[in-house]
Design a protein around this motif. Structure first.
Motif, PDB file in Angstrom:
ATOM      1  N   GLY A   1       2.777   2.962 -13.245  1.00 55.09           N
ATOM      2  CA  GLY A   1       3.162   3.158 -11.853  1.00 55.09           C
ATOM      3  C   GLY A   1       4.663   3.146 -11.678  1.00 55.09           C
ATOM      4  N   CYS A   2       5.069   2.896 -10.447  1.00 52.72           N
ATOM      5  CA  CYS A   2       6.502   2.863 -10.135  1.00 52.72           C
ATOM      6  C   CYS A   2       6.997   1.422 -10.230  1.00 52.72           C
ATOM      7  CB  CYS A   2       6.753   3.435  -8.756  1.00 52.72           C
ATOM      8  SG  CYS A   2       6.138   2.377  -7.427  1.00 52.72           S
ATOM      9  N   ASP A   3       8.296   1.223  -9.967  1.00 58.03           N
ATOM     10  CA  ASP A   3       8.863  -0.118 -10.124  1.00 58.03           C
ATOM     11  C   ASP A   3       8.381  -1.099  -9.050  1.00 58.03           C
ATOM     12  OD1 ASP A   3      10.269   1.114  -8.135  1.00 58.03           O
ATOM     13  OD2 ASP A   3      12.255   0.735  -8.953  1.00 58.03           O
TER      14      ASP A   3
ATOM     15  N   GLY B   1       8.538  -0.111   0.771  1.00 59.37           N
ATOM     16  CA  GLY B   1       7.162  -0.335   0.330  1.00 59.37           C
ATOM     17  C   GLY B   1       7.069  -0.317  -1.177  1.00 59.37           C
ATOM     18  N   GLY B   2       5.905   0.189  -1.580  1.00 57.21           N
ATOM     19  CA  GLY B   2       4.851   0.959  -0.941  1.00 57.21           C
ATOM     20  C   GLY B   2       5.378   2.066  -0.005  1.00 57.21           C
ATOM     21  N   GLU B   3       4.532   2.463   0.897  1.00 56.59           N
ATOM     22  CA  GLU B   3       4.908   3.491   1.866  1.00 56.59           C
ATOM     23  C   GLU B   3       4.774   2.921   3.278  1.00 56.59           C
ATOM     24  OE1 GLU B   3       6.478   6.418   1.994  1.00 56.59           O
ATOM     25  OE2 GLU B   3       6.173   6.011   4.119  1.00 56.59           O
TER      26      GLU B   3
ATOM     27  N   THR C   1      11.071   5.956   2.668  1.00 53.84           N
ATOM     28  CA  THR C   1       9.769   6.612   2.727  1.00 53.84           C
ATOM     29  C   THR C   1       9.680   7.749   1.723  1.00 53.84           C
ATOM     30  OG1 THR C   1       8.330   7.948   4.160  1.00 53.84           O
ATOM     31  CG2 THR C   1      10.684   8.024   4.651  1.00 53.84           C
ATOM     32  N   ASN C   2       8.460   8.052   1.305  1.00 53.28           N
ATOM     33  CA  ASN C   2       8.287   9.210   0.415  1.00 53.28           C
ATOM     34  C   ASN C   2       8.237  10.519   1.213  1.00 53.28           C
ATOM     35  OD1 ASN C   2       5.593   9.406   1.370  1.00 53.28           O
ATOM     36  ND2 ASN C   2       4.811   8.158  -0.312  1.00 53.28           N
ATOM     37  N   GLY C   3       8.336  10.436   2.520  1.00 50.31           N
ATOM     38  CA  GLY C   3       8.492  11.628   3.361  1.00 50.31           C
ATOM     39  C   GLY C   3       7.244  12.483   3.501  1.00 50.31           C
TER      40      GLY C   3
ATOM     41  N   LEU D   1      12.047  11.446  -1.861  1.00 46.91           N
ATOM     42  CA  LEU D   1      11.023  12.386  -2.323  1.00 46.91           C
ATOM     43  C   LEU D   1      10.792  12.263  -3.813  1.00 46.91           C
ATOM     44  CD1 LEU D   1      11.506  13.648   0.493  1.00 46.91           C
ATOM     45  CD2 LEU D   1      10.939  15.816  -0.586  1.00 46.91           C
ATOM     46  N   LYS D   2       9.559  12.460  -4.195  1.00 45.13           N
ATOM     47  CA  LYS D   2       9.207  12.359  -5.608  1.00 45.13           C
ATOM     48  C   LYS D   2       9.226  13.740  -6.247  1.00 45.13           C
ATOM     49  CE  LYS D   2       8.906   8.349  -4.272  1.00 45.13           C
ATOM     50  NZ  LYS D   2      10.208   7.691  -4.216  1.00 45.13           N
ATOM     51  N   LEU D   3       9.715  13.768  -7.485  1.00 45.27           N
ATOM     52  CA  LEU D   3       9.770  15.029  -8.237  1.00 45.27           C
ATOM     53  C   LEU D   3       8.669  15.016  -9.302  1.00 45.27           C
ATOM     54  CD1 LEU D   3      13.650  15.384  -8.552  1.00 45.27           C
ATOM     55  CD2 LEU D   3      12.140  16.382  -6.840  1.00 45.27           C
TER      56      LEU D   3
ATOM     57  N   GLY E   1       0.822  -1.217   0.000  1.00 43.51           N
ATOM     58  CA  GLY E   1       0.000   0.000   0.000  1.00 43.51           C
ATOM     59  C   GLY E   1       0.843   1.249   0.000  1.00 43.51           C
ATOM     60  N   CYS E   2       0.344   2.294  -0.645  1.00 42.92           N
ATOM     61  CA  CYS E   2       1.061   3.573  -0.692  1.00 42.92           C
ATOM     62  C   CYS E   2       0.034   4.696  -0.784  1.00 42.92           C
ATOM     63  CB  CYS E   2       2.001   3.616  -1.902  1.00 42.92           C
ATOM     64  SG  CYS E   2       3.066   5.082  -1.918  1.00 42.92           S
ATOM     65  N   ASN E   3       0.386   5.855  -0.248  1.00 43.51           N
ATOM     66  CA  ASN E   3      -0.517   7.005  -0.335  1.00 43.51           C
ATOM     67  C   ASN E   3      -0.308   7.794  -1.636  1.00 43.51           C
ATOM     68  OD1 ASN E   3       2.015   7.799   0.554  1.00 43.51           O
ATOM     69  ND2 ASN E   3       1.248   9.482   1.784  1.00 43.51           N
ATOM     70  N   LEU E   4       0.679   7.380  -2.456  1.00 48.76           N
ATOM     71  CA  LEU E   4       0.867   7.967  -3.789  1.00 48.76           C
ATOM     72  C   LEU E   4       0.783   6.820  -4.813  1.00 48.76           C
ATOM     73  CD1 LEU E   4       3.938  10.345  -3.149  1.00 48.76           C
ATOM     74  CD2 LEU E   4       1.506  10.892  -2.967  1.00 48.76           C
ATOM     75  N   SER E   5       0.764   7.174  -6.103  1.00 45.26           N
ATOM     76  CA  SER E   5       0.791   6.094  -7.105  1.00 45.26           C
ATOM     77  C   SER E   5       1.867   6.314  -8.180  1.00 45.26           C
ATOM     78  CB  SER E   5      -0.581   5.927  -7.765  1.00 45.26           C
ATOM     79  OG  SER E   5      -0.939   7.118  -8.432  1.00 45.26           O
ATOM     80  N   CYS E   6       2.369   7.527  -8.312  1.00 39.08           N
ATOM     81  CA  CYS E   6       3.502   7.839  -9.186  1.00 39.08           C
ATOM     82  C   CYS E   6       3.381   7.247 -10.604  1.00 39.08           C
ATOM     83  CB  CYS E   6       4.807   7.393  -8.533  1.00 39.08           C
ATOM     84  SG  CYS E   6       5.111   8.192  -6.947  1.00 39.08           S
ATOM     85  N   PRO E   7       2.337   7.606 -11.319  1.00 40.46           N
ATOM     86  CA  PRO E   7       2.130   7.026 -12.647  1.00 40.46           C
ATOM     87  C   PRO E   7       3.188   7.432 -13.667  1.00 40.46           C
ATOM     88  CG  PRO E   7       0.586   8.828 -12.267  1.00 40.46           C
ATOM     89  CD  PRO E   7       1.286   8.577 -10.965  1.00 40.46           C
ATOM     90  N   GLY E   8       3.988   8.462 -13.344  1.00 36.21           N
ATOM     91  CA  GLY E   8       4.984   8.926 -14.311  1.00 36.21           C
ATOM     92  C   GLY E   8       6.260   8.114 -14.318  1.00 36.21           C
ATOM     93  N   PHE E   9       6.403   7.138 -13.422  1.00 37.19           N
ATOM     94  CA  PHE E   9       7.688   6.449 -13.306  1.00 37.19           C
ATOM     95  C   PHE E   9       7.946   5.375 -14.352  1.00 37.19           C
ATOM     96  CE2 PHE E   9       8.750   7.763  -8.724  1.00 37.19           C
ATOM     97  CZ  PHE E   9       9.572   8.767  -9.195  1.00 37.19           C
ATOM     98  N   GLY E  10       7.020   5.192 -15.262  1.00 42.56           N
ATOM     99  CA  GLY E  10       7.362   4.423 -16.464  1.00 42.56           C
ATOM    100  C   GLY E  10       7.128   2.934 -16.398  1.00 42.56           C
TER     101      GLY E  10
HETATM  102  S1  SF4 Z   1       7.501   5.471  -6.056  1.00 43.25           S
HETATM  103 FE1  SF4 Z   1       7.231   5.280  -3.844  1.00 43.25          FE
HETATM  104  S2  SF4 Z   1       5.755   6.885  -3.357  1.00 43.25           S
HETATM  105 FE2  SF4 Z   1       5.562   6.511  -5.537  1.00 43.25          FE
HETATM  106  S3  SF4 Z   1       3.946   4.967  -5.723  1.00 43.25           S
HETATM  107 FE3  SF4 Z   1       5.910   3.883  -5.692  1.00 43.25          FE
HETATM  108  S4  SF4 Z   1       6.151   3.328  -3.559  1.00 43.25           S
HETATM  109 FE4  SF4 Z   1       4.597   4.955  -3.596  1.00 43.25          FE
END
Ligand code: SF4
Length: 252
Positions: free
Chosen positions: A50-52, A95-97, A125-127, A148-150, A29-38
């Motif tokens: 999503g992210c990796d 995680g996740g977070e 953590t994503n902080g 931290l995510k940019l 589980g995570c409070n973000l989803s980061c769809p830009g991470f490819g």
């Molecule tokens: S990169 Fe980190 S903050 Fe972003 S969705 Fe994935 S686990 Fe969550």
């Protein structure tokens, strides 16, 4: 009660403690989803982005996550594994977070047990989540890698940069450092500006930058640009050793 998606012994592949043998606990589980991470993946015929670690973020995978509702069972397993390893290694809680669970009693009992044994714990953590360090003092003994995510994460700044949470983690924990995942395009555009904005909140912290990539191929596309970016700005370059060695394999 909290969810674990995997647990395994490996080597920390990134950040300040890259190269250190470490036992990993990955929460679900995570409070973000980061769809830009490819990372692209398919759920019931639908393509998602999503992210990796999308398998530890997207609730579509929750049925494969393990529910931990008794700290004793996990602590006994850790004790057994540490005995087999021959020593108590660093523990990385990722995680996740993972801080989504920081006030959960079962989660806190596991963290407290590790801290009492003198194990160095690093939270990845994503902080964005603030901890009440007075109510949960075991976290004062932990390291927080602030990943931290940019803008390249695809998340709005208001969700991914929470100054109060960052200052809280820096002020009360044993150690914090900043870790950014950036790609060639961001290096050539807004990376420095964005990192500088965050350093205004946390001016004294060391900065580690690592290349975007959920596979060797995508890391190769970004690593040189990030390498040169770090040289130019006196940041620390962090590789992603586990992906270099094992590519897209999970649990290593
Ligand atoms: S990169 Fe980190 S903050 Fe972003 S969705 Fe994935 S686990 Fe969550």
């Amino acid at each position: 009660m909290f969810y674990l998606t995997e647990q395994f012994f490996s080597i920390q592949g990134e950040g300040k403690y890259a190269g250190v043998p470490s036992y990993f606990l990955r929460t679900g589980g995570c409070n973000l989803s980061c769809p830009g991470f490819g990372a692209t993946y398919e759920v019931d015929g639908e393509i998602r982005y999503g992210c990796d670690t999308y398998f530890a973020v997207d609730s579509a995978y929750a049925k494969s996550w393990k529910k931990v509702d008794d700290s004793r069972i996990l602590v006994d397993r850790l004790q057994e594994e540490f005995t087999q390893i021959g020593y108590a290694p660093d523990v990385v809680i990722t995680g996740g977070e993972p801080l989504m669970y920081h006030s959960d009693s079962v989660f806190y009992e596991v963290v407290s047990w590790l801290v009492d044994r003198g194990v160095r714990i690093t939270f990845e953590t994503n902080g964005t989540i603030e901890i009440d360090f007075d109510a949960f003092p075991a976290y004062k003994a932990c390291v927080f890698a602030l990943s931290l995510k940019l803008a390249n994460s695809g998340e709005p700044a208001s969700k991914r940069v929470i100054p109060q949470a960052l200052k809280n983690l820096q002020s009360y924990s044993k150690e914090t450092f900043l870790k950014f995942t950036i790609d060639k395009e961001l290096v050539e555009t807004t990376a420095f500006e964005e990192i500088n904005e965050i350093r205004k909140i946390l001016p004294e912290l060391e900065v580690f930058c690592m290349p975007v990539g959920e596979s060797r191929d995508t890391i190769w596309k970004n690593d040189r640009a990030v390498f040169e970016f770090c040289m130019k700005h006196n940041f620390r370059y962090s590789d992603r050793l586990h992906i270099r060695v094992f590519d897209t394999t999970q649990g290593v």
